[in-house]
Enzyme design. Structure first.
Site, short mmCIF file in Angstrom:
data_model
loop_
_atom_site.label_atom_id
_atom_site.label_comp_id
_atom_site.label_asym_id
_atom_site.label_seq_id
_atom_site.Cartn_x
_atom_site.Cartn_y
_atom_site.Cartn_z
N GLY A 728 0.84 -1.19 0.00
CA GLY A 728 0.00 0.00 0.00
C GLY A 728 0.87 1.23 0.00
O GLY A 728 2.09 1.14 -0.08
N PHE A 730 1.67 3.23 2.24
CA PHE A 730 2.55 3.46 3.39
C PHE A 730 3.46 2.29 3.72
O PHE A 730 4.24 2.34 4.65
CB PHE A 730 1.73 3.79 4.64
CG PHE A 730 1.15 5.18 4.59
CD1 PHE A 730 1.73 6.16 3.81
CD2 PHE A 730 0.03 5.49 5.33
CE1 PHE A 730 1.21 7.43 3.77
CE2 PHE A 730 -0.49 6.76 5.29
CZ PHE A 730 0.09 7.73 4.51
N VAL A 733 2.59 -5.48 3.35
CA VAL A 733 2.02 -6.46 4.29
C VAL A 733 2.52 -7.84 3.93
O VAL A 733 2.48 -8.24 2.76
CB VAL A 733 0.48 -6.44 4.23
CG1 VAL A 733 -0.08 -7.42 5.24
CG2 VAL A 733 -0.03 -5.05 4.52
N ASP A 855 -12.70 4.19 2.46
CA ASP A 855 -12.46 3.23 1.37
C ASP A 855 -13.12 1.90 1.70
O ASP A 855 -12.50 0.85 1.70
CB ASP A 855 -10.93 3.08 1.21
CG ASP A 855 -10.60 2.51 -0.16
OD1 ASP A 855 -11.49 2.48 -1.03
OD2 ASP A 855 -9.44 2.09 -0.35
#
Ligand SMILES: *[C@@H]1O[C@H](CO)[C@@H](O)[C@H](O)[C@H]1NC(C)=O
Ligand SMILES: *[C@@H]1O[C@H](CO)[C@@H](O)[C@H](O)[C@H]1NC(C)=O
Ligand SMILES: *[C@@H]1O[C@H](CO)[C@@H](O)[C@H](O)[C@H]1NC(C)=O
Ligand SMILES: *[C@@H]1O[C@H](CO)[C@@H](O)[C@H](O)[C@H]1NC(C)=O
Ligand SMILES: *[C@@H]1O[C@H](CO)[C@@H](O)[C@H](O)[C@H]1NC(C)=O
Ligand SMILES: *[C@@H]1O[C@H](CO)[C@@H](O)[C@H](O)[C@H]1NC(C)=O
Ligand SMILES: *[C@@H]1O[C@H](CO)[C@@H](O)[C@H](O)[C@H]1NC(C)=O
Ligand SMILES: *[C@@H]1O[C@H](CO)[C@@H](O)[C@H](O)[C@H]1NC(C)=O
Ligand SMILES: *[C@@H]1O[C@H](CO)[C@@H](O)[C@H](O)[C@H]1NC(C)=O
Ligand SMILES: *[C@@H]1O[C@H](CO)[C@@H](O)[C@H](O)[C@H]1NC(C)=O
Length: 879
Positions: A728, A730, A733, A855
């Site tokens: 993503g 930032f 994962v 979102d």
């Protein structure tokens, strides 16, 4: 590759020489010891002196050391700090306020201190101008105002201080021309005016018949050096460097055996060295004529200058042979850099052998000339004090004399751009003081000697563009101060040793390009966390691009092109936000172009041509400029800006691609904290509903668990791309296994603006939930120290069942039987709807601060609790 190293070497040279040479010019002017004498008397003094001193004090606006607090009525002004009076008349004879951190201006009332002989205000922050009243100090002998911020012109009235001996106004902001009247100060012995912005001619100084030292460097003086300088019989030190002087040096200037130092570096002076210069030889210690337009040859007579310490002739147009220098036994510095010396004859460098008795020689620069012969074997007999030896940019051929390893004092050895052959002497490891070893651009062959391992201070090792073969010695990993390692354009084979890509001091560049290196790029490349430039292009490297490359967050240039790298671009490259150039051309890379590259604001050049990339070429960021990217030779790419002339993307294909990507990035989570909070909340509900049935058996065990970076590395198999679930804005994962249980590890890229804040929010949200004993998912929320970088990681329970998106829109490519399992019945759908509604309700109303999820979509809703897809009809999260 090649070019950066050339420019580096040159700019280093120019920088170092300029700075070094010019500083010398300014600093070595004679500073004879004039010191103030102190006296004390308790008699009453002259009222006017006291008033003048108080007026002086009044102009000083800052006095952080409280020097002037003693300037008060309780004691006689002759006792005030920095004030000295004469014994008889109680009149002020000296004022010494140097280096007192004073700020202010010089009071015109100082001109009333009519007995003043010494005024020492240097090294403070006096501003404004020199007051003309200073001209009333007819007894003044010493005036030191250097290192202040005094501007304006040099006042004409200063020429009325007829007893002036020592004048130092250097390092100020003086402008304009020097008043002609200054020439009348016939007692002046030392004049230092360097580092101002003075202009005009230097002729006023030509009349100062007592002058012994004159320092005018770093100004804007122009015109020629007046003949009158030749009449200054006592002149010992003359520094005229860094001005705009032109013409020739008057031969009369050299006609005196008093000259100790002559420094005219960085002007436009031309002509050859006049025969008169031999008169200088009895005393001359310093002769610096660098960066001018001198021509002709170096006179043979120079060998008589037996006191010479420094001879610097850098960047002129001297030609011919360098004479025998055996007489220069005191020599410290010899710099002949950047001339046209040498005749490409066998004896060209014989003068080096003549220097073996110069036991204090520290710096020998003969680079950038036309010396064209072998290096004399006797080079190894030069002084062991030699620190710098520059032989680069000549036409030197033959091998490197093995004796060179006796020069154990060497810190910098540069032989680049010659025609050297043979191998590096294996004893090179003896040169343990070496900081720089530059042998690039020759025809050296053989192996890279493993004894380089002993050079623990080495910061630059340039061996590129030679014919070295064999493998890169892994022992180079011992050179733990290396900042630049250039081995490109050789014939090196074998694998890249993991030790070499573990040298974390490498900060400027690592260039292994254009060799025959094979195998994988070691995952240890992760250690290059300070590196700005990495080039391994044009080798035979294969396998995946290691995802650990994502640790090299300082990278600005990354060249991996023309190898056999395969698989996809590791998502961890999303951490390399400083990238300016990214070269991946001519590999076997596949997969899609990562969207995150659109947000790499610094990226200017991305070459991905001749690979097997597929799917959509983005259009934002670097992709908006067709000339910045190269996509040719990837037949399955579509879209992009029109100039790329790629086929339009078929919407159907696009749709499919999207659902594919949902599959591959099964649990792609947007990195707003709300995303996670929602996940947490749904999970809470899962758990809560489940608990109604289950006994709350192991939930209490799952409290905060601190994990170390090592644990995370182990858990995620070194953050391998296999374990990557999604990327993503930032961070990334990963799936990880800790103590046999599967967890989700979210690594936040703190380099990303706002990421840190987002992390804090996210942690806070999860901590709240945990604190209320609602969720068992959160296991860790910690900052991990990763090799001095702050990494942040969140670890929470892995959502075995993926996102709702997958359940609603199963992937068509999967085989039917599997697809069948991924169907939700009405009851399950209803349950999910209720859960999501609860979760949103929680976010809006139950948290400490209301949170709006921006979102909300199926792919952001992660499911737990469907024990396994083959248990048909088992509703998610429900009993
Ligand atoms: C003090 O000095 C001033 C200026 O030099 C002079 O005019 C005056 O007579 C002196 N006074 C005394 C008391 O010496
Ligand atoms: C210094 O002398 C000038 C001219 O004689 C006079 O105007 C001024 O007041 C004097 N300053 C002090 C502080 O005595
Ligand atoms: C005057 O100067 C003296 C000597 O430095 C000091 O001891 C005294 O405190 C000062 N007096 C005032 C009022 O500042
Ligand atoms: C200049 O002053 C600073 C403190 O202001 C001191 O540290 C430094 O040594 C002084 N330099 C000289 C040359 O006196
Ligand atoms: C000049 O003065 C400053 C303090 O004002 C000091 O830090 C610096 O070292 C001085 N420079 C020299 C060359 O003395
Ligand atoms: C400067 O010198 C001139 C004469 O050379 C004189 O007339 C003038 O008064 C002086 N200025 C000061 C402020 O002393
Ligand atoms: C001195 O000259 C330099 C370059 O010409 C300029 O950058 C600087 O601002 C000038 N300083 C003053 C005090 O005029
Ligand atoms: C160096 O000094 C030795 C002893 O004084 C002398 O024999 C020799 O000729 C000198 N060599 C050179 C090159 O100056
Ligand atoms: C590199 O090595 C290969 C085989 O070892 C050899 O054929 C080739 O000529 C070498 N190239 C150079 C430039 O030395
Ligand atoms: C990628 O390259 C490695 C090493 O050459 C090889 O083992 C692997 O099968 C390749 N993968 C693909 C998908 O071609």
């Amino acid at each position: 590759m090649g070019l950066p190293s050339v420019s580096l070497s040159m700019s280093w040279l120019v920088h170092n020489l300029h700075i070094h040479l010019v500083l010398l010019c300014c600093l070595s002017i004679l500073n004879s010891g004039f010191t103030a004498t102190t006296s004390s008397s308790w008699l009453m003094g002259n009222k006017s002196d006291r008033l003048s001193l108080l007026a002086t004090k009044a102009k000083i606006v800052e006095d952080p050391l409280h020097v002037l607090s003693s300037w008060n009525d309780s004691i006689h002004f002759c006792q005030w700090q920095g004030v000295t009076c004469g014994h008889r008349q109680q009149r002020v004879t000296a004022m010494d306020l140097q280096s007192r951190e004073l700020v202010g201006s010089i009071s015109p009332h100082l001109g009333n201190l009519s007995f003043l002989r010494e005024l020492l205000l240097q090294n403070n922050s006096f501003g404004n101008e020199i007051p003309p009243e200073i001209g009333r100090l007819s007894r003044l002998q010493i005036l030191q105002l250097n290192n202040n911020s005094i501007g304006g012109r040099i006042t004409v009235n200063i020429s009325r201080c007829a007893n002036h001996i020592f004048l130092n106004v250097s390092e100020n902001g003086l402008v304009g021309e020097v008043p002609v009247e200054l020439g009348s100060l016939s007692k002046l012995v030392i004049v230092k005016i360097h580092k101002n912005n003075l202009t005009g001619s230097i002729s006023p100084f030509a009349n100062l018949s007592s002058l012994r030292g004159l320092s005018l460097c770093y100004n804007h003086f122009h015109g020629s050096i007046p003949d009158g300088f030749g009449r200054l019989k006592n002149l010992q030190r003359l520094a005229l460097g860094a001005n705009n002087l032109f013409g020739t040096i008057p031969p009369s200037l050299f006609n005196h055996s008093s000259r100790i130092m002559i420094d005219v570096i960085m002007n436009q002076i031309q002509g050859s060295l006049p025969w008169t210069w031999a008169s200088l030889f009895p005393v001359l210690k310093n002769f610096n004529i660098g960066i001018n337009h001198f021509t002709g040859s170096i006179p043979v007579s120079i060998s008589n200058a037996s006191k010479l310490l420094r001879l610097e002739m850098v960047q002129n147009e001297f030609t011919g042979k360098v004479p025998n220098l055996a007489g220069l036994q005191k020599l410290n510095w010899l710099i002949l850099t950047d001339n046209q010396l040498g005749s490409e004859e066998a004896e060209d460098l014989n003068f080096i052998s003549s220097l073996i008795n110069a036991t204090n020689l520290q710096f020998l620069g003969v680079n950038i000339n036309y010396f064209g012969c072998k290096l004399p074997e006797s080079i190894g007999n030069l002084s062991s004090n030699l620190q710098v030896l520059y032989l680069d940019n000549n036409q030197i051929f033959g091998s490197i004399p093995t004796g060179i390893v006796n020069l154990v004092g060497l810190q910098s050895l540069d032989m680049q751009f010659n025609q050297l052959t043979g191998s590096i002497p294996s004893g090179i490891g003896k040169l343990q003081n070496l900081h720089e070893l530059k042998l690039g651009y020759n025809s050296l062959s053989g192996n890279i000697p493993s004894s380089l391992r002993n050079l623990s201070l080495l910061s630059k090792l340039f061996l590129g563009v030679n014919k070295f073969h064999g493998s890169i010695p892994s022992s180079l990993g011992n050179c733990s101060n290396l900042q630049m390692l250039l081995l490109s354009q050789n014939n090196l084979t074998g694998a890249i040793p993991k030790q070499v890509v573990s040298i974390s001091s490498l900060s400027i560049s690592l260039d292994l390009s254009q060799n025959q290196l094979s195998g994988f790029l070691p995952t240890e490349v992760a250690n290059l966390i300070n590196l700005g430039y990495l080039d391994v292009s044009y080798n035979l490297l294969s396998g995946e691009i290691p995802s650990t490359l994502g640790s090299c967050t300082r990278l600005e240039t990354l060249h991996l092109g023309n190898n056999f790298f395969n698989e996809t671009i590791p998502s961890s490259l999303s951490f390399l936000r400083g990238l300016v150039e990214l070269g991946l051309a001519s590999n076997n890379l596949s997969g899609e172009i990562p969207m995150y590259l659109e947000s790499f604001t610094l990226l200017q050049n991305w070459n991905l041509s001749f690979n097997n990339f597929e799917g959509v070429v983005p259009i934002q960021g670097v992709f908006s400029n067709a000339s910045a990217i190269s996509v040719v030779g990837n037949s399955k790419l579509c879209g992009g800006v029109a100039e790329l002339k790629l086929p339009k993307c078929n919407l159907k294909v696009d749709e499919k691609r999207r659902s594919n990507s949902v599959l591959t990035l099964a649990l792609s989570i947007p990195f707003g904290f709300v995303g996670l909070a929602l996940v947490g909340c749904v999970l809470y509900l899962c758990w809560f509903r489940k608990r109604r049935k289950d006994t709350p058996s192991d939930s209490s065990k799952n409290l905060l668990l601190r994990v170390s970076y090592q644990t995370l590395v182990k858990a995620t198999d070194g953050f391998s791309s296999f374990n990557l679930i999604g990327v993503g804005s930032f961070g990334s994962v990963y799936r990880g296994v800790i103590d046999g249980r599967i967890f989700t590890v979210k690594v936040i890229n703190l380099l990303r603006h706002g990421a840190s804040k987002s992390f804090v929010f996210e942690c806070e949200a999860l901590r709240n939930i945990r604190h209320r004993n609602l969720v068992k998912v959160l296991t860790a929320c910690s900052t991990i120290d990763y090799q001095g970088h702050d990494f942040k990681a969140l670890v929470y329970e892995f959502m075995v069942n993926g996102s709702l998106e997958e359940w609603l829109h199963p992937n068509c490519n999967e085989d039917l039987s599997n697809e069948e399992f991924k169907k939700l019945n009405f009851l399950q759908r209803l349950n999910i709807i209720i859960d999501v509604a609860c979760a949103v309700n929680y976010l809006h109303n139950q948290g400490q601060t209301p949170i709006v999820h921006c979102d909300l979509k199926p792919s952001n809703i992660l499911l737990c609790g469907i024990s396994s897809p083959h248990v048909r009809g088992d509703p998610p999260c429900a009993a």
